[in-house]
Design a protein around this motif. Structure first.
Motif, PDB file in Angstrom:
ATOM      1  N   THR A 160     -12.054  -4.595  16.978  1.00 30.75           N
ATOM      2  CA  THR A 160     -11.571  -3.250  16.659  1.00 30.75           C
ATOM      3  C   THR A 160     -11.574  -2.355  17.890  1.00 30.75           C
ATOM      4  N   PRO A 161     -10.770  -1.279  17.855  1.00 29.77           N
ATOM      5  CA  PRO A 161      -9.885  -0.840  16.781  1.00 29.77           C
ATOM      6  C   PRO A 161      -8.698  -1.790  16.617  1.00 29.77           C
ATOM      7  N   ALA A 162      -8.253  -1.959  15.388  1.00 31.56           N
ATOM      8  CA  ALA A 162      -7.142  -2.858  15.099  1.00 31.56           C
ATOM      9  C   ALA A 162      -6.225  -2.213  14.074  1.00 31.56           C
ATOM     10  N   LEU A 163      -4.939  -2.523  14.177  1.00 29.80           N
ATOM     11  CA  LEU A 163      -3.937  -1.995  13.257  1.00 29.80           C
ATOM     12  C   LEU A 163      -3.707  -3.025  12.158  1.00 29.80           C
ATOM     13  N   VAL A 164      -4.092  -2.684  10.942  1.00 37.65           N
ATOM     14  CA  VAL A 164      -4.096  -3.628   9.827  1.00 37.65           C
ATOM     15  C   VAL A 164      -3.056  -3.202   8.792  1.00 37.65           C
ATOM     16  N   VAL A 165      -2.299  -4.168   8.292  1.00 46.39           N
ATOM     17  CA  VAL A 165      -1.309  -3.919   7.242  1.00 46.39           C
ATOM     18  C   VAL A 165      -1.646  -4.789   6.041  1.00 46.39           C
ATOM     19  N   GLU A 166      -1.805  -4.156   4.890  1.00 47.07           N
ATOM     20  CA  GLU A 166      -1.995  -4.929   3.659  1.00 47.07           C
ATOM     21  C   GLU A 166      -0.623  -5.432   3.212  1.00 47.07           C
ATOM     22  N   LYS A 167      -0.434  -6.728   3.308  1.00 45.61           N
ATOM     23  CA  LYS A 167       0.890  -7.317   3.119  1.00 45.61           C
ATOM     24  C   LYS A 167       1.448  -7.074   1.723  1.00 45.61           C
ATOM     25  N   GLY A 168       0.603  -7.155   0.696  1.00 49.64           N
ATOM     26  CA  GLY A 168       1.098  -6.953  -0.659  1.00 49.64           C
ATOM     27  C   GLY A 168       1.673  -5.569  -0.856  1.00 49.64           C
ATOM     28  N   ALA A 169       0.969  -4.533  -0.388  1.00 50.96           N
ATOM     29  CA  ALA A 169       1.459  -3.164  -0.514  1.00 50.96           C
ATOM     30  C   ALA A 169       2.726  -2.963   0.305  1.00 50.96           C
ATOM     31  N   TYR A 170       2.755  -3.541   1.492  1.00 53.33           N
ATOM     32  CA  TYR A 170       3.932  -3.454   2.367  1.00 53.33           C
ATOM     33  C   TYR A 170       5.170  -4.001   1.657  1.00 53.33           C
ATOM     34  N   LEU A 171       5.055  -5.177   1.068  1.00 57.27           N
ATOM     35  CA  LEU A 171       6.194  -5.798   0.389  1.00 57.27           C
ATOM     36  C   LEU A 171       6.577  -5.025  -0.870  1.00 57.27           C
TER      37      LEU A 171
ATOM     38  N   ASN B 282       6.334  -1.837  -1.262  1.00 57.88           N
ATOM     39  CA  ASN B 282       7.049  -0.634  -0.829  1.00 57.88           C
ATOM     40  C   ASN B 282       8.515  -0.926  -0.567  1.00 57.88           C
ATOM     41  N   ILE B 283       8.801  -2.064   0.044  1.00 55.04           N
ATOM     42  CA  ILE B 283      10.198  -2.439   0.294  1.00 55.04           C
ATOM     43  C   ILE B 283      10.921  -2.648  -1.031  1.00 55.04           C
ATOM     44  N   SER B 284      10.273  -3.359  -1.943  1.00 57.67           N
ATOM     45  CA  SER B 284      10.873  -3.597  -3.259  1.00 57.67           C
ATOM     46  C   SER B 284      11.100  -2.287  -4.004  1.00 57.67           C
ATOM     47  N   ARG B 285      10.166  -1.356  -3.867  1.00 57.84           N
ATOM     48  CA  ARG B 285      10.287  -0.067  -4.543  1.00 57.84           C
ATOM     49  C   ARG B 285      11.468   0.734  -3.973  1.00 57.84           C
TER      50      ARG B 285
ATOM     51  N   LEU C 226      15.543  -5.715   6.260  1.00 60.61           N
ATOM     52  CA  LEU C 226      16.965  -5.760   5.915  1.00 60.61           C
ATOM     53  C   LEU C 226      17.244  -6.862   4.903  1.00 60.61           C
ATOM     54  N   GLU C 227      16.626  -8.008   5.114  1.00 56.32           N
ATOM     55  CA  GLU C 227      16.830  -9.125   4.184  1.00 56.32           C
ATOM     56  C   GLU C 227      16.296  -8.773   2.799  1.00 56.32           C
ATOM     57  N   ALA C 228      15.100  -8.164   2.745  1.00 56.52           N
ATOM     58  CA  ALA C 228      14.479  -7.857   1.458  1.00 56.52           C
ATOM     59  C   ALA C 228      15.191  -6.717   0.733  1.00 56.52           C
ATOM     60  N   LEU C 229      15.800  -5.786   1.474  1.00 55.46           N
ATOM     61  CA  LEU C 229      16.476  -4.647   0.841  1.00 55.46           C
ATOM     62  C   LEU C 229      17.835  -5.018   0.272  1.00 55.46           C
ATOM     63  N   GLY C 230      18.393  -6.140   0.700  1.00 55.33           N
ATOM     64  CA  GLY C 230      19.631  -6.617   0.114  1.00 55.33           C
ATOM     65  C   GLY C 230      20.876  -5.970   0.687  1.00 55.33           C
TER      66      GLY C 230
ATOM     67  N   ALA D  92       5.009   6.855  -5.711  1.00 53.60           N
ATOM     68  CA  ALA D  92       4.190   5.661  -5.880  1.00 53.60           C
ATOM     69  C   ALA D  92       4.259   4.713  -4.681  1.00 53.60           C
ATOM     70  N   PHE D  93       4.902   5.099  -3.588  1.00 52.66           N
ATOM     71  CA  PHE D  93       4.800   4.276  -2.380  1.00 52.66           C
ATOM     72  C   PHE D  93       3.323   4.150  -2.033  1.00 52.66           C
ATOM     73  N   GLU D  94       2.904   2.958  -1.660  1.00 56.36           N
ATOM     74  CA  GLU D  94       1.490   2.685  -1.436  1.00 56.36           C
ATOM     75  C   GLU D  94       1.124   2.755   0.039  1.00 56.36           C
ATOM     76  N   GLN D  95      -0.117   3.098   0.298  1.00 52.87           N
ATOM     77  CA  GLN D  95      -0.624   3.023   1.657  1.00 52.87           C
ATOM     78  C   GLN D  95      -0.808   1.557   2.031  1.00 52.87           C
ATOM     79  N   SER D  96      -0.137   1.122   3.091  1.00 53.71           N
ATOM     80  CA  SER D  96      -0.282  -0.269   3.527  1.00 53.71           C
ATOM     81  C   SER D  96      -0.839  -0.380   4.944  1.00 53.71           C
ATOM     82  N   LEU D  97      -0.796   0.711   5.704  1.00 57.93           N
ATOM     83  CA  LEU D  97      -1.209   0.685   7.115  1.00 57.93           C
ATOM     84  C   LEU D  97      -2.562   1.359   7.294  1.00 57.93           C
ATOM     85  N   PHE D  98      -3.444   0.699   8.033  1.00 56.72           N
ATOM     86  CA  PHE D  98      -4.786   1.226   8.282  1.00 56.72           C
ATOM     87  C   PHE D  98      -5.211   0.905   9.714  1.00 56.72           C
ATOM     88  N   VAL D  99      -6.104   1.714  10.232  1.00 59.94           N
ATOM     89  CA  VAL D  99      -6.783   1.386  11.479  1.00 59.94           C
ATOM     90  C   VAL D  99      -8.192   0.925  11.114  1.00 59.94           C
TER      91      VAL D  99
END
Length: 446
Positions: A16-27, A29-32, A62-66, A288-295
């Protein structure tokens, strides 16, 4: 840390410090976003890559947004290079580029195989002149650069004044079309950029009023002026995470440019939480967009002290168990983490300490800046641990533990790091590192 090392690591071994992304929330958000924009099929999605500065993330978004996603936006030539390197075929630089070195790089990108559209903004004759000098003659095989006119939406930053205050947008559009036609230059008129960054974080009624008075009014007026003079406007782009649904609903924009939606931050989270009409259902979804990015940060120091005492006196009192004469004993606890201003941007305010287990801000605990490399955590939740050695969620936070911070503004925080560490939630509630992605275009804006 290599990708293979990241996959073998656990969160307890994070450097640390490290930039962490929770993948489930990230995906999610794109779907939302895809679901939200399906309500506006005539409005394209052009996600802004300045939030993540990664060609890999842009391509996967881009691929996920269609099919409704037509390309990406960037803010710098370096970001455009990163997108083209990753195979993104449609890139709009939502900024003015006027220096020879950057223009050479920009025009060179338009010649890259696979690039279908490379756009850039202009708002002055001087800027357009500089661009035209670097664009080859069409007959000489020059690749076409798409030139967009930026219209000021009320921010008072870049952009020509909107009609009826000025007809500069008509003047520049005519010049671009002349250069494309009789001038024989390898350019074409791409459309209008009408974006207002300063209202993205406004709330509720105030934001709706400023969107209508700012970007929506400016986009309509500029388009109507051009069309009244026989100029077809191919596209009108703008609208960020905070205002995109309002602009999509108004119908003046043909594209929106959300970027931060994929990560979120505390400022956006606060702004979107109170959405209400006129886009009721869509606005509720946006909140309802979720927080996916953290330090991720490590606790490097823990200090206990009594109210009203200096650190030396507090240390002595803690050692003897005695309070100062005449004072009621009130033991406090302070934690210091290894994430300061070099790890998390604080221009929009301090980060929020995050309760990862419950997916919300931690109660009774706050962060204040301790300098370049330090952050200080304080609050009643920590005082409870100090006073009674009580346990919260089964344990105290101690030296060597990892804590997670929600940035106040995700874009500049990303710019401080070299890589994203994507993590996934395990069935037992734990987290595992799954992927390392380089932030290829981080830097000061070259």
């Amino acid at each position: 840390m290599s990708v293979s090392e990241a996959r073998e690591a656990t969160l307890n071994t994070l450097v640390t410090p490290a930039l962490v992304v929770e993948k489930g929330a990230y995906l999610r958000n794109i779907s939302r976003l895809r679901g939200l924009m399906a309500n506006y099929p005539s409005v394209a999605i052009r996600p802004h890559a300045k939030a993540h500065k990664s060609g890999t993330l842009a391509a996967t978004q881009l691929e996920a947004l269609g099919p409704q996603a037509v390309g990406v936006c960037v803010q710098t030539v370096r970001e455009a290079e990163e997108m083209v390197k990753a195979g993104v075929p449609d890139v709009l630089v939502t900024n003015q580029v006027v220096t020879a070195e950057k223009l050479n790089r920009l025009v060179g990108l338009a010649k890259t195989p696979g690039v279908a559209h490379l756009g850039v903004l202009v708002d002055t004759d001087e800027g357009l002149d500089a661009l035209l000098r670097h664009c080859c003659d069409r007959e000489a095989g020059g690749q076409v650069v798409s030139v967009w006119v930026e219209v000021d939406a009320g921010q008072g930053r870049c952009g020509v004044p909107a009609p009826p205050e000025s007809e500069a947008v008509l003047h520049l559009a005519r010049r671009i079309l002349d250069a494309e036609g009789s001038g024989g230059r390898a350019v074409r008129f791409g459309g209008l950029q009408v974006y207002h960054g300063a209202i993205q974080f406004k709330r509720g009624v105030e934001r709706r009023a400023e969107v209508e008075a700012g970007p929506v009014r400016a986009a309509r007026a500029a388009r109507e002026l051009l069309e009244a003079n026989g100029i077809t406007v191919p596209a009108v782009s703008g609208g960020g995470t905070g205002t995109m649904l309002l602009e999509a609903a108004a119908g003046a924009h043909t594209e929106v440019q959300p970027g931060s939606y994929v990560f979120m931050d505390s400022v956006y989270g606060a702004a979107l939480v109170d959405e209400s009409p006129p886009v009721e259902e869509a606005a509720a979804e946006a909140a309802a967009f979720e927080q996916s990015l953290f330090v991720a940060a490590t606790v490097i120091s823990r200090q206990d002290y009594f109210d009203g005492q200096g650190q030396a006196a507090a240390a002595a009192a803690v050692g003897t168990g005695a309070a100062a004469p005449g004072e009621q004993r009130r033991l406090r606890r302070r934690l210091v983490v290894d994430a300061g201003t070099k790890a998390v941007d604080q221009l929009a305010g301090p980060p929020v300490v995050w309760n990862w287990a419950e997916g919300r801000p931690a109660k009774g605990m706050s962060y204040r800046c301790g300098g370049d490399e330090h952050g200080i955590l304080e609050g009643p939740a920590l005082d409870l641990q100090a006073d009674s050695e009580g346990r919260e969620n089964g344990r105290c936070i101690g030296v060597g533990d990892t804590v997670y911070l929600q940035p106040s503004h995700c874009d500049p925080t990303v710019n401080l790091h070299d890589q994203f560490l994507f993590v996934t939630r395990e069935r037992d509630g734990g987290l595992a590192l799954s992927e390392l992605i380089e932030i290829g275009a981080r830097g000061p804006g070259c």
